[in-house]
Write an enzyme that holds these catalytic residues in place. Structure first.
Site, PDB file in Angstrom:
ATOM      1  N   CYS A   1      59.490  41.325   1.921  1.00  0.00           N
ATOM      2  CA  CYS A   1      58.591  42.442   1.580  1.00  0.00           C
ATOM      3  C   CYS A   1      59.349  43.676   1.086  1.00  0.00           C
ATOM      4  O   CYS A   1      58.746  44.627   0.592  1.00  0.00           O
ATOM      5  CB  CYS A   1      57.719  42.806   2.775  1.00  0.00           C
ATOM      6  SG  CYS A   1      56.758  41.409   3.374  1.00  0.00           S
TER       7      CYS A   1
ATOM      8  N   HIS B   1      54.791  49.914   2.461  1.00  0.00           N
ATOM      9  CA  HIS B   1      54.445  48.495   2.323  1.00  0.00           C
ATOM     10  C   HIS B   1      53.211  48.233   3.182  1.00  0.00           C
ATOM     11  O   HIS B   1      53.128  48.677   4.321  1.00  0.00           O
ATOM     12  CB  HIS B   1      55.622  47.637   2.797  1.00  0.00           C
ATOM     13  CG  HIS B   1      55.263  46.210   2.991  1.00  0.00           C
ATOM     14  ND1 HIS B   1      54.564  45.492   2.051  1.00  0.00           N
ATOM     15  CD2 HIS B   1      55.475  45.363   4.024  1.00  0.00           C
ATOM     16  CE1 HIS B   1      54.374  44.265   2.490  1.00  0.00           C
ATOM     17  NE2 HIS B   1      54.911  44.161   3.685  1.00  0.00           N
TER      18      HIS B   1
ATOM     19  N   ASN C   1      48.534  41.626   3.052  1.00  0.00           N
ATOM     20  CA  ASN C   1      49.962  41.841   2.820  1.00  0.00           C
ATOM     21  C   ASN C   1      50.396  41.024   1.604  1.00  0.00           C
ATOM     22  O   ASN C   1      50.498  39.809   1.681  1.00  0.00           O
ATOM     23  CB  ASN C   1      50.732  41.412   4.081  1.00  0.00           C
ATOM     24  CG  ASN C   1      52.238  41.602   3.933  1.00  0.00           C
ATOM     25  OD1 ASN C   1      52.731  41.860   2.843  1.00  0.00           O
ATOM     26  ND2 ASN C   1      52.948  41.446   5.033  1.00  0.00           N
TER      27      ASN C   1
HETATM   28  N1  COA Z   1      42.182  35.333  15.105  1.00  0.00           N
HETATM   29  C1  COA Z   1      41.937  35.353  16.407  1.00  0.00           C
HETATM   30  N2  COA Z   1      42.904  35.298  17.331  1.00  0.00           N
HETATM   31  C2  COA Z   1      44.169  35.266  16.901  1.00  0.00           C
HETATM   32  C3  COA Z   1      44.497  35.249  15.546  1.00  0.00           C
HETATM   33  C4  COA Z   1      43.429  35.286  14.635  1.00  0.00           C
HETATM   34  N3  COA Z   1      43.629  35.296  13.290  1.00  0.00           N
HETATM   35  N4  COA Z   1      45.831  35.201  15.415  1.00  0.00           N
HETATM   36  C5  COA Z   1      46.342  35.204  16.643  1.00  0.00           C
HETATM   37  N5  COA Z   1      45.348  35.217  17.550  1.00  0.00           N
HETATM   38  C6  COA Z   1      45.438  35.215  18.988  1.00  0.00           C
HETATM   39  C7  COA Z   1      46.747  34.701  19.513  1.00  0.00           C
HETATM   40  O1  COA Z   1      46.721  33.313  19.550  1.00  0.00           O
HETATM   41  C8  COA Z   1      46.815  35.336  20.856  1.00  0.00           C
HETATM   42  O2  COA Z   1      46.022  34.552  21.717  1.00  0.00           O
HETATM   43  P1  COA Z   1      46.536  34.266  23.224  1.00  0.00           P
HETATM   44  O3  COA Z   1      46.665  35.630  23.849  1.00  0.00           O
HETATM   45  O4  COA Z   1      45.423  33.453  23.754  1.00  0.00           O
HETATM   46  O5  COA Z   1      47.832  33.554  23.055  1.00  0.00           O
HETATM   47  C9  COA Z   1      46.062  36.659  20.676  1.00  0.00           C
HETATM   48  O6  COA Z   1      45.347  36.552  19.456  1.00  0.00           O
HETATM   49  C10 COA Z   1      46.943  37.878  20.657  1.00  0.00           C
HETATM   50  O7  COA Z   1      47.957  37.647  19.765  1.00  0.00           O
HETATM   51  P2  COA Z   1      49.070  38.734  19.551  1.00  0.00           P
HETATM   52  O8  COA Z   1      50.170  38.120  18.763  1.00  0.00           O
HETATM   53  O9  COA Z   1      49.401  39.367  20.839  1.00  0.00           O
HETATM   54  O10 COA Z   1      48.283  39.830  18.692  1.00  0.00           O
HETATM   55  P3  COA Z   1      48.862  41.160  18.102  1.00  0.00           P
HETATM   56  O11 COA Z   1      48.053  42.290  18.572  1.00  0.00           O
HETATM   57  O12 COA Z   1      50.342  41.260  18.252  1.00  0.00           O
HETATM   58  O13 COA Z   1      48.585  40.983  16.557  1.00  0.00           O
HETATM   59  C11 COA Z   1      49.611  40.334  14.524  1.00  0.00           C
HETATM   60  C12 COA Z   1      49.132  39.900  15.866  1.00  0.00           C
HETATM   61  C13 COA Z   1      50.217  39.135  13.786  1.00  0.00           C
HETATM   62  C14 COA Z   1      48.469  40.896  13.747  1.00  0.00           C
HETATM   63  C15 COA Z   1      50.683  41.434  14.724  1.00  0.00           C
HETATM   64  O14 COA Z   1      51.661  40.990  15.620  1.00  0.00           O
HETATM   65  C16 COA Z   1      51.362  41.799  13.444  1.00  0.00           C
HETATM   66  O15 COA Z   1      50.739  42.310  12.544  1.00  0.00           O
HETATM   67  N6  COA Z   1      52.671  41.628  13.353  1.00  0.00           N
HETATM   68  C17 COA Z   1      53.401  41.953  12.153  1.00  0.00           C
HETATM   69  C18 COA Z   1      53.161  40.910  11.125  1.00  0.00           C
HETATM   70  C19 COA Z   1      53.603  41.354   9.790  1.00  0.00           C
HETATM   71  O16 COA Z   1      53.142  42.354   9.312  1.00  0.00           O
HETATM   72  N7  COA Z   1      54.495  40.606   9.175  1.00  0.00           N
HETATM   73  C20 COA Z   1      54.997  40.881   7.889  1.00  0.00           C
HETATM   74  C21 COA Z   1      55.956  41.997   7.974  1.00  0.00           C
HETATM   75  S1  COA Z   1      56.451  42.465   6.397  1.00  0.00           S
END
Ligand code: COA
Length: 357
Positions: free
Chosen positions: A114, A254, A284
């Site tokens: 990214c 970004h 993204n």
């Molecule tokens: N829909 C519903 N539930 C979902 C899901 C979706 N699309 N994706 C994940 N979950 C669930 C998980 O399985 C987890 O369930 P569990 O608690 O039963 O295991 C729960 O939601 C919580 O997941 P968690 O990872 O704690 O959520 P979060 O608040 O950290 O959000 C992201 C997850 C991916 C949105 C967040 O971590 C994120 O944005 N990270 C950065 C990603 C990114 O931007 N990457 C590129 C960088 S350039």
């Protein structure tokens, strides 16, 4: 040698096919509420069958060249920042160069996930300011939909496709890119990657069976490091430009996650009103997100001539970086003079002065 490199053209392309959160509810076990509250994304664009990273880049590039009043045959360098090229090689930049007819241009890709667009911008600026080139076409483009596991709800809801391009030109005026900073930490590479399909794990029945050609991500780890790294890079780029945060008119980050963007703004004590956000409509788009946002910020009057703009990104690698620039905008057909044109002007002045009255 030119004093500065300035953006004189910009353009973007987003595929027409829209995938909403409601559509995703029918594909994986997710909800619009979960996606919106965790990421800020409402919909994203998905490339159609005939579209690839190079075809989208070409659309964006043509729009940017038109805006800059620069002919493709006069382009000296094409850089495409992408993690989802058409091929491992030839470089997507070569495909773009051939398609637009930039036959005198050098062409190569930059891969910093990214952070690819800011990386490409930094390289182009360096080559222009050091006198190697007078212009460059810098593109950020992705077709990440082709690298997503559409059964993995934790990644497939986050990404989208698109392309954005900027034309950079040499100028002696005090406008343009004032600083760029780039950083990396390869020890964290495995937290966000596509494990197979290249020299370490070439494609095989086994890699396909194990789903190793898709994006894998430890979202929580990425999240934490993204906020801190982007804020640090922003401060560094601002200091390098000899400015303070108060001088910044627009922050174009970004677009990975609205909570990451808000986290960065909070860490910097920077008002969200001055932050440009369009993640709700594109998700993204990795390398494409900043150039697409630049185009939309300009089109909606959020970018005006003289504005100090801060760009900041974070991505797989890990990589992160920032750039500070003074927005010049369209030159209305009056491109900043090239060194050759400047030399001709000087010569004309001298001739004028020595000519007998
Ligand atoms: N829909 C519903 N539930 C979902 C899901 C979706 N699309 N994706 C994940 N979950 C669930 C998980 O399985 C987890 O369930 P569990 O608690 O039963 O295991 C729960 O939601 C919580 O997941 P968690 O990872 O704690 O959520 P979060 O608040 O950290 O959000 C992201 C997850 C991916 C949105 C967040 O971590 C994120 O944005 N990270 C950065 C990603 C990114 O931007 N990457 C590129 C960088 S350039």
């Amino acid at each position: 040698m030119a004093k500065n490199a300035v953006i004189t053209g910009w353009g973007y392309y987003a595929p027409s096919r829209v995938l909403t959160n409601a559509d995703l509810e029918r594909i994986v076990d997710t909800t619009d509420e979960w996606i919106t509250s965790r990421t800020g994304i409402k919909e994203r664009r998905i490339a159609s069958d005939g579209e690839t990273t190079s075809t989208m880049s070409v659309r964006a590039a043509r729009a940017a060249l038109e805006k800059a009043h620069l002919r493709a045959q006069d382009v000296q360098l094409v850089i495409v920042g992408t993690a989802s090229p058409d091929y491992l090689f030839p470089a997507t930049a070569c495909l773009v160069q051939a398609e637009i007819g930039a036959m005198k241009a050098g062409a190569f890709d930059v891969e910093a996930a990214c952070t690819s667009f800011i990386s490409a911008l930094a390289i182009a600026r360096g080559l222009i300011v050091s006198g190697v080139y007078e212009n460059a076409l810098v593109i950020g483009a992705e077709t990440l939909s082709r690298l997503l596991n559409w059964k993995d709800r934790s990644t497939c809801v986050l990404f989208g496709d698109g392309a954005g391009a900027c034309v950079l030109e040499a100028t002696n005026a005090s406008v343009g890119i004032e600083s760029t900073v780039l950083h990396g930490d390869g020890s964290k590479g495995e937290l966000l990657m596509v494990p197979a399909g290249a020299s370490k794990l070439p494609a095989s029945a086994d890699t396909i069976e194990r789903g190793l050609h898709f994006i894998t991500m430890a979202g929580g780890e990425v999240f934490k490091l993204a906020v801190k790294s982007m804020a640090d890079a922003a401060e560094e780029a601002i200091a390098e430009a000899g400015l303070s945060l108060d001088d910044i008119d627009v922050l174009i980050p970004h677009q990975a996650n609205i909570r990451i963007i808000e986290g960065v703004a909070k860490r910097l004590h920077f008002p969200m009103e001055k932050v440009f956000v369009n993640i709700q409509r594109y998700g993204n788009t990795s390398a494409a997100s900043i150039p697409i946002a630049i185009c939309e910020a300009e089109a909606t009057g959020r970018l005006r001539r003289g504005d100090k703009v801060l760009l900041v990104a974070f991505g797989g690698g890990f990589t992160w970086g920032a750039a500070v620039l003074e927005w010049f905008g369209a030159h209305d057909g009056m491109r900043p003079p090239s060194p050759l044109e400047r030399a001709a002007q000087v010569l004309e002045d001298v001739v004028e002065r020595v000519r007998p009255a």
